[in-house]
Design a protein around this motif. Structure first.
Motif, mmCIF file in Angstrom:
data_model
loop_
_atom_site.group_PDB
_atom_site.id
_atom_site.type_symbol
_atom_site.label_atom_id
_atom_site.label_comp_id
_atom_site.label_asym_id
_atom_site.label_seq_id
_atom_site.Cartn_x
_atom_site.Cartn_y
_atom_site.Cartn_z
ATOM 1 N N THR A 229 140.879 64.869 -11.957
ATOM 2 C CA THR A 229 141.890 63.854 -12.275
ATOM 3 C C THR A 229 142.189 63.851 -13.770
ATOM 4 O OG1 THR A 229 141.105 62.488 -10.433
ATOM 5 C CG2 THR A 229 142.480 61.404 -12.083
ATOM 6 N N ARG A 230 141.138 63.914 -14.575
ATOM 7 C CA ARG A 230 141.325 63.943 -16.037
ATOM 8 C C ARG A 230 142.086 65.191 -16.476
ATOM 9 N NH1 ARG A 230 135.100 62.167 -16.824
ATOM 10 N NH2 ARG A 230 135.390 59.907 -16.899
ATOM 11 N N THR B 142 145.762 65.371 -18.351
ATOM 12 C CA THR B 142 145.989 66.123 -19.589
ATOM 13 C C THR B 142 147.234 66.984 -19.459
ATOM 14 O OG1 THR B 142 143.632 66.166 -20.101
ATOM 15 C CG2 THR B 142 145.020 67.808 -21.178
ATOM 16 N N GLU C 88 146.522 57.823 -13.104
ATOM 17 C CA GLU C 88 145.898 56.781 -13.927
ATOM 18 C C GLU C 88 145.252 55.716 -13.046
ATOM 19 O OE1 GLU C 88 149.227 55.700 -16.304
ATOM 20 O OE2 GLU C 88 148.743 57.140 -17.913
ATOM 21 N N GLN D 61 136.730 64.583 -12.677
ATOM 22 C CA GLN D 61 137.020 65.559 -13.722
ATOM 23 C C GLN D 61 138.380 66.217 -13.483
ATOM 24 O OE1 GLN D 61 135.417 65.972 -16.554
ATOM 25 N NE2 GLN D 61 136.958 67.470 -17.191
ATOM 26 N N LEU E 24 141.967 57.056 -11.774
ATOM 27 C CA LEU E 24 140.871 56.900 -12.740
ATOM 28 C C LEU E 24 140.290 55.490 -12.690
ATOM 29 C CD1 LEU E 24 141.716 58.732 -16.100
ATOM 30 C CD2 LEU E 24 140.023 59.338 -14.361
#
Length: 215
Positions: A207-208, A212, A183, A205, A186
């Motif tokens: 990291t996202r 998830t 987090e 991307q 990001l």
């Protein structure tokens, strides 16, 4: 006066030639770096082609660190995705050689530390039981060094978060800390300003996707 004029003309011609060469370099690199964002690039054969191209650019532009960096990036990504463990050390060796060249041109570089961390991780994958004690700490140390060089580099936090998330707890993993670190990555990505259009920007991307999985 004529001699001075000719000298200025010659100097100006060199400057124009240098600018043209620089523009060509930026154009070629921009195209190749831009294609790294495509999911189609992340296949071993395509990454090998890319690393070959970056090495050719490096051979022509010996004072630029980024071609060596991206060649090593492509090689370590191959090492991390291959299912043939016998190929990993060879790819890691090539990536490390390119990082040595890049670091000679750009010392104390956080981006290079991130790739060196990935190289250590790739070597660990070959045999985690016998290599973990050496390459696990080495990978972590490279990231701490990268953070010291540039505490705003989001890739440092992404790789640290990934390690915490995916490493078993008995070996130092921590899913809660991993999620928090991702987090933070990001947030760093949102604030990050690349030094140039061809500077490293990869990782947001991934990291996202990791976050998830963490949720």
């Amino acid at each position: 006066m004529k001699r001075i004029f000719l000298s200025l003309l010659f100097t100006g011609g060199l400057a124009v030639a240098a600018m043209a060469q620089s523009a060509q370099y930026e154009s070629v690199m921009g195209k190749e770096v831009g294609e790294l964002d495509s999911s189609k690039t992340y296949a071993p054969d395509v990454l090998q082609q890319k690393s070959n191209v970056f090495e050719r650019i490096a051979a022509a532009e010996k004072n630029q660190w980024l071609p060596y960096y991206y060649a090593g990036y492509c090689e370590v990504m191959q090492a991390l995705m291959t299912k043939d463990k016998e190929k990993i050390d060879g790819l890691a060796d090539k990536a490390e050689a390119n990082m040595d060249m890049a670091e000679a041109l750009s010392p104390k570089n956080s981006e290079i530390s991130c790739i060196r961390s990935l190289i250590a991780t790739a070597r660990l994958i070959v045999d985690p039981m016998t290599r973990g004690m050496k390459y696990g700490p080495e990978s972590a140390a490279q990231l701490e060094q990268g953070k010291a060089y540039n505490p705003e580099n989001p890739r440092v936090y992404m790789l640290q978060g990934q390690s915490l998330l995916l490493t078993p707890e008995q070996w130092g993993g921590d899913k809660v800390k991993g999620k928090a670190t991702l987090e933070l990555a990001l947030q760093k990505f949102a604030a990050f300003k690349p030094e140039s259009p061809i500077a490293p920007t990869w990782g947001i991307q991934h990291t996202r996707e990791l976050l998830t999985k963490a949720k």
